[in-house]
Motif scaffolding. Structure first.
Motif, PDB file in Angstrom:
ATOM      1  N   LEU A 143       0.830  -1.211   0.000  1.00 56.55           N
ATOM      2  CA  LEU A 143       0.000   0.000   0.000  1.00 56.55           C
ATOM      3  C   LEU A 143       0.863   1.258   0.000  1.00 56.55           C
ATOM      4  CD1 LEU A 143      -2.766  -1.090   2.543  1.00 56.55           C
ATOM      5  CD2 LEU A 143      -3.078  -0.657   0.092  1.00 56.55           C
ATOM      6  N   LEU A 144       1.969   1.206   0.744  1.00 58.04           N
ATOM      7  CA  LEU A 144       2.862   2.368   0.809  1.00 58.04           C
ATOM      8  C   LEU A 144       3.465   2.654  -0.565  1.00 58.04           C
ATOM      9  CD1 LEU A 144       3.753   4.352   2.965  1.00 58.04           C
ATOM     10  CD2 LEU A 144       5.692   2.866   3.484  1.00 58.04           C
ATOM     11  N   GLU A 145       3.863   1.598  -1.259  1.00 60.92           N
ATOM     12  CA  GLU A 145       4.428   1.772  -2.598  1.00 60.92           C
ATOM     13  C   GLU A 145       3.363   2.251  -3.585  1.00 60.92           C
ATOM     14  OE1 GLU A 145       7.621   1.664  -3.542  1.00 60.92           O
ATOM     15  OE2 GLU A 145       7.952   1.479  -1.381  1.00 60.92           O
ATOM     16  N   THR A 146       2.160   1.700  -3.470  1.00 56.36           N
ATOM     17  CA  THR A 146       1.058   2.124  -4.349  1.00 56.36           C
ATOM     18  C   THR A 146       0.737   3.590  -4.133  1.00 56.36           C
ATOM     19  OG1 THR A 146       0.109  -0.102  -4.282  1.00 56.36           O
ATOM     20  CG2 THR A 146      -1.347   1.678  -4.978  1.00 56.36           C
ATOM     21  N   LEU A 147       0.801   4.010  -2.865  1.00 53.87           N
ATOM     22  CA  LEU A 147       0.473   5.388  -2.507  1.00 53.87           C
ATOM     23  C   LEU A 147       1.382   6.397  -3.220  1.00 53.87           C
ATOM     24  CD1 LEU A 147      -1.497   6.888  -0.682  1.00 53.87           C
ATOM     25  CD2 LEU A 147       0.135   6.684   1.186  1.00 53.87           C
ATOM     26  N   LYS A 148       2.601   5.999  -3.500  1.00 54.62           N
ATOM     27  CA  LYS A 148       3.564   6.898  -4.147  1.00 54.62           C
ATOM     28  C   LYS A 148       3.291   7.067  -5.642  1.00 54.62           C
ATOM     29  CE  LYS A 148       7.150   5.590  -0.813  1.00 54.62           C
ATOM     30  NZ  LYS A 148       8.453   4.912  -0.611  1.00 54.62           N
ATOM     31  N   LYS A 149       2.393   6.231  -6.178  1.00 48.98           N
ATOM     32  CA  LYS A 149       2.163   6.245  -7.622  1.00 48.98           C
ATOM     33  C   LYS A 149       0.789   6.781  -8.016  1.00 48.98           C
ATOM     34  CE  LYS A 149       4.921   1.992  -7.835  1.00 48.98           C
ATOM     35  NZ  LYS A 149       4.866   0.530  -8.110  1.00 48.98           N
ATOM     36  N   VAL A 150      -0.172   6.683  -7.102  1.00 49.09           N
ATOM     37  CA  VAL A 150      -1.554   7.005  -7.493  1.00 49.09           C
ATOM     38  C   VAL A 150      -1.942   8.433  -7.119  1.00 49.09           C
ATOM     39  CG1 VAL A 150      -2.338   4.639  -7.347  1.00 49.09           C
ATOM     40  CG2 VAL A 150      -2.399   6.065  -5.299  1.00 49.09           C
ATOM     41  N   LYS A 151      -2.986   8.925  -7.763  1.00 52.82           N
ATOM     42  CA  LYS A 151      -3.505  10.266  -7.513  1.00 52.82           C
ATOM     43  C   LYS A 151      -5.017  10.194  -7.341  1.00 52.82           C
ATOM     44  CE  LYS A 151       0.520  12.302  -8.465  1.00 52.82           C
ATOM     45  NZ  LYS A 151       1.292  13.083  -7.480  1.00 52.82           N
ATOM     46  N   GLY A 152      -5.605  11.335  -7.017  1.00 52.51           N
ATOM     47  CA  GLY A 152      -7.057  11.459  -6.970  1.00 52.51           C
ATOM     48  C   GLY A 152      -7.737  10.480  -6.051  1.00 52.51           C
ATOM     49  N   GLN A 153      -8.864   9.911  -6.550  1.00 48.11           N
ATOM     50  CA  GLN A 153      -9.665   9.020  -5.729  1.00 48.11           C
ATOM     51  C   GLN A 153      -8.918   7.742  -5.389  1.00 48.11           C
ATOM     52  OE1 GLN A 153     -12.470   9.863  -4.276  1.00 48.11           O
ATOM     53  NE2 GLN A 153     -12.478   7.889  -3.218  1.00 48.11           N
ATOM     54  N   SER A 154      -8.020   7.308  -6.281  1.00 49.21           N
ATOM     55  CA  SER A 154      -7.226   6.105  -5.996  1.00 49.21           C
ATOM     56  C   SER A 154      -6.317   6.336  -4.803  1.00 49.21           C
ATOM     57  CB  SER A 154      -6.385   5.725  -7.220  1.00 49.21           C
ATOM     58  OG  SER A 154      -7.204   5.368  -8.305  1.00 49.21           O
ATOM     59  N   ARG A 155      -5.795   7.553  -4.660  1.00 51.45           N
ATOM     60  CA  ARG A 155      -4.957   7.889  -3.513  1.00 51.45           C
ATOM     61  C   ARG A 155      -5.777   7.855  -2.225  1.00 51.45           C
ATOM     62  NH1 ARG A 155      -0.961  12.976  -3.606  1.00 51.45           N
ATOM     63  NH2 ARG A 155       0.416  11.349  -4.438  1.00 51.45           N
ATOM     64  N   VAL A 156      -6.979   8.398  -2.292  1.00 49.96           N
ATOM     65  CA  VAL A 156      -7.853   8.398  -1.111  1.00 49.96           C
ATOM     66  C   VAL A 156      -8.153   6.973  -0.671  1.00 49.96           C
ATOM     67  CG1 VAL A 156     -10.125   9.030  -0.213  1.00 49.96           C
ATOM     68  CG2 VAL A 156      -8.904  10.620  -1.705  1.00 49.96           C
ATOM     69  N   GLN A 157      -8.473   6.094  -1.641  1.00 51.83           N
ATOM     70  CA  GLN A 157      -8.804   4.708  -1.308  1.00 51.83           C
ATOM     71  C   GLN A 157      -7.598   3.965  -0.744  1.00 51.83           C
ATOM     72  OE1 GLN A 157     -11.926   3.283  -1.342  1.00 51.83           O
ATOM     73  NE2 GLN A 157     -10.806   1.695  -0.204  1.00 51.83           N
ATOM     74  N   THR A 158      -6.415   4.216  -1.310  1.00 52.68           N
ATOM     75  CA  THR A 158      -5.198   3.569  -0.805  1.00 52.68           C
ATOM     76  C   THR A 158      -4.900   4.025   0.616  1.00 52.68           C
ATOM     77  OG1 THR A 158      -4.311   3.492  -3.060  1.00 52.68           O
ATOM     78  CG2 THR A 158      -2.752   3.137  -1.266  1.00 52.68           C
ATOM     79  N   LEU A 159      -5.057   5.319   0.874  1.00 57.47           N
ATOM     80  CA  LEU A 159      -4.863   5.849   2.227  1.00 57.47           C
ATOM     81  C   LEU A 159      -5.860   5.223   3.199  1.00 57.47           C
ATOM     82  CD1 LEU A 159      -4.279   9.636   1.467  1.00 57.47           C
ATOM     83  CD2 LEU A 159      -2.671   8.152   2.677  1.00 57.47           C
TER      84      LEU A 159
END
Length: 435
Positions: A143-159
């Motif tokens: 999740l931490l690695e994904t968080l560094k790549k995504v934006k917008g709503q995908s970032r919110v969901q990953t967080l």
């Protein structure tokens, strides 16, 4: 022969059947680990790390009520932890502790079957726990690695996913901290951060161990400004997370709180539906009150009478915090004046004397002293009518500290200045109390 109740429920099995059927015995145990591998694990360590797990009763020593590590069986057929039964014998007992039968043979027979079963059962649980922990750590890193790549709503969901796993698992907290997660998540907070991202990031940070450098970074004005905005506009859970995080940040830092921050805290404290929010808000308010100036304090937003009116609704822990805040504010001229002008101050404080704790009584007395000293004639009359004198006499006669008794005596004297002794006793209805 001792009986075993499987933890999953169902039929009671004897030890031999349990081992034979492979319920807890040989063969593959977890992830390719065999019984031979399991023997290398230290039973004492496993028991300590699995202390919160429900253990089958047959594994429990009847004497210590703790899991057995070296079970031995007496001639009566009862099994005990070796060290416990030896201690029983050393005290002069030559009976079976469970049945109280006299022993015709004091020899101890090692219960190797039960010993094996205990070790195997704890090993299974321990290895399963380790596997879950490793899975959690792997998921946290992912999740931490994904968080560094995504934006917008995908970032919110990953967080959001990371917040849930961090809140539930200590291993996830450590993984995020050890892999630079605090620094990265803190970098997401800024003037252009959406409230959705800010709320989730704050919910993660409040669960992590923050270093002094991390705290310094989060104390940047633009980050605090975002936290204040989220505090005022977020959900109740988000508001609680905000004040908890700011409590950590402000604890050892000189801060100048904005009025918007104070309004947000007070709004949370006044929400009777959420006791955890009240407690969190008051804890932060205590820290802020010790540092702020009168012109930039809760006094300036009319918070003093609101706190006073909430006193009857607070639980003991919240009440002690609220009274501490009011005591600090009463030492400021503006605060004492605000307290005097509130019609509920004296009645509410008088009711609390000798009711909750000595600490609460001490804080309440300090506030009453400042209010009555500010306007002796007006406040003393109100206090007397509220029954203060009788309460003060109870404090003086109680087991409270000399300091509290001294303040009570001083306050009682202040209240009596405008009356003759006879009128004061009559007006306060003290005859019975004095007798």
């Amino acid at each position: 022969m001792p009986m075993y109740q499987p933890s999953t429920g169902g039929q009671v099995l004897d030890l031999e059947t349990a081992v034979k059927d492979g319920i807890l015995g040989g063969g593959v145990i977890c992830g390719g680990v065999t019984t031979a591998n399991v023997e290398k694990l230290d039973l004492k360590t496993m028991i300590e790390q699995l202390d919160s797990i429900e253990v089958p009763s047959v594994f429990i020593c009847p004497i210590s009520l703790e899991p057995m590590q070296d079970p031995v069986t007496l001639c009566t057929g009862q099994t005990y932890e070796r060290s416990n039964i030896l201690k029983w014998f050393s005290l002069g007992h030559f009976t079976c502790p469970t049945t109280m039968q006299e022993l015709w043979d004091d020899s101890l027979t090692p219960n190797s079957t039960l010993n094996h079963l205990i070790h195997t059962w704890f090993s299974q649980k321990y290895l399963a726990m380790k596997k879950r922990s490793e899975d959690v750590q792997g998921r946290s890193l992912e999740l931490l690695e994904t968080l560094k790549k995504v934006k917008g709503q995908s970032r919110v969901q990953t967080l959001k996913d990371l917040r849930k796993i961090v809140a539930a698992h200590d291993s996830a907290k450590k993984t995020v901290v050890d892999n630079g997660g605090v620094s990265f998540i803190s970098s997401l907070l800024g003037p252009f951060t959406s409230h959705a991202v800010g709320s989730e990031a704050i919910g993660i940070l409040v669960n992590l161990r923050l270093s002094s450098d991390s705290i310094s970074n989060l104390l940047q004005p633009m980050k605090i400004s975002l936290m204040v905005d989220v505090l005022n506009e977020g959900s109740t859970e988000t508001k609680i997370n905000c004040v908890k995080l700011m409590e950590i940040l402000f604890r050892d830092s000189e801060i100048i709180p904005s009025l918007s921050l104070l309004v947000g805290i007070l709004r949370l404290v006044k929400d009777k539906r959420h006791p955890h929010g009240i407690l969190a808000g008051l804890r932060l308010l205590k820290i802020i009150t010790l540092q702020q100036s009168p012109e930039n304090s809760i006094i300036s937003i009319g918070g003093v009478p609101q706190l006073v009116e909430m006193l009857p609704f607070f639980n003991p822990e919240c009440l002690e915090l609220a009274l501490y805040v009011l005591e600090i504010l009463s030492s400021i001229p503006e605060g004492a004046l605000a307290l005097k002008d509130c019609s509920h101050t004296i009645p509410n404080l008088v009711k609390l004397l000798m009711k909750i704790s000595e600490t609460c009584t001490q804080y309440a007395l300090s506030v009453l002293w400042e209010v009555c000293r500010l306007s002796p004639e007006e406040s003393a009359a109100t206090a007397v009518n509220a029954g203060l004198a009788a309460k003060l006499l109870l404090v003086i006669q109680s087991g409270c500290s000399p300091r509290v008794k001294q303040r009570s005596a001083e306050l009682l004297k202040l209240c009596s200045l405008n009356y003759t002794a006879t009128i004061f006793i009559s007006k306060c209805k003290l005859t019975r109390t004095l007798q």
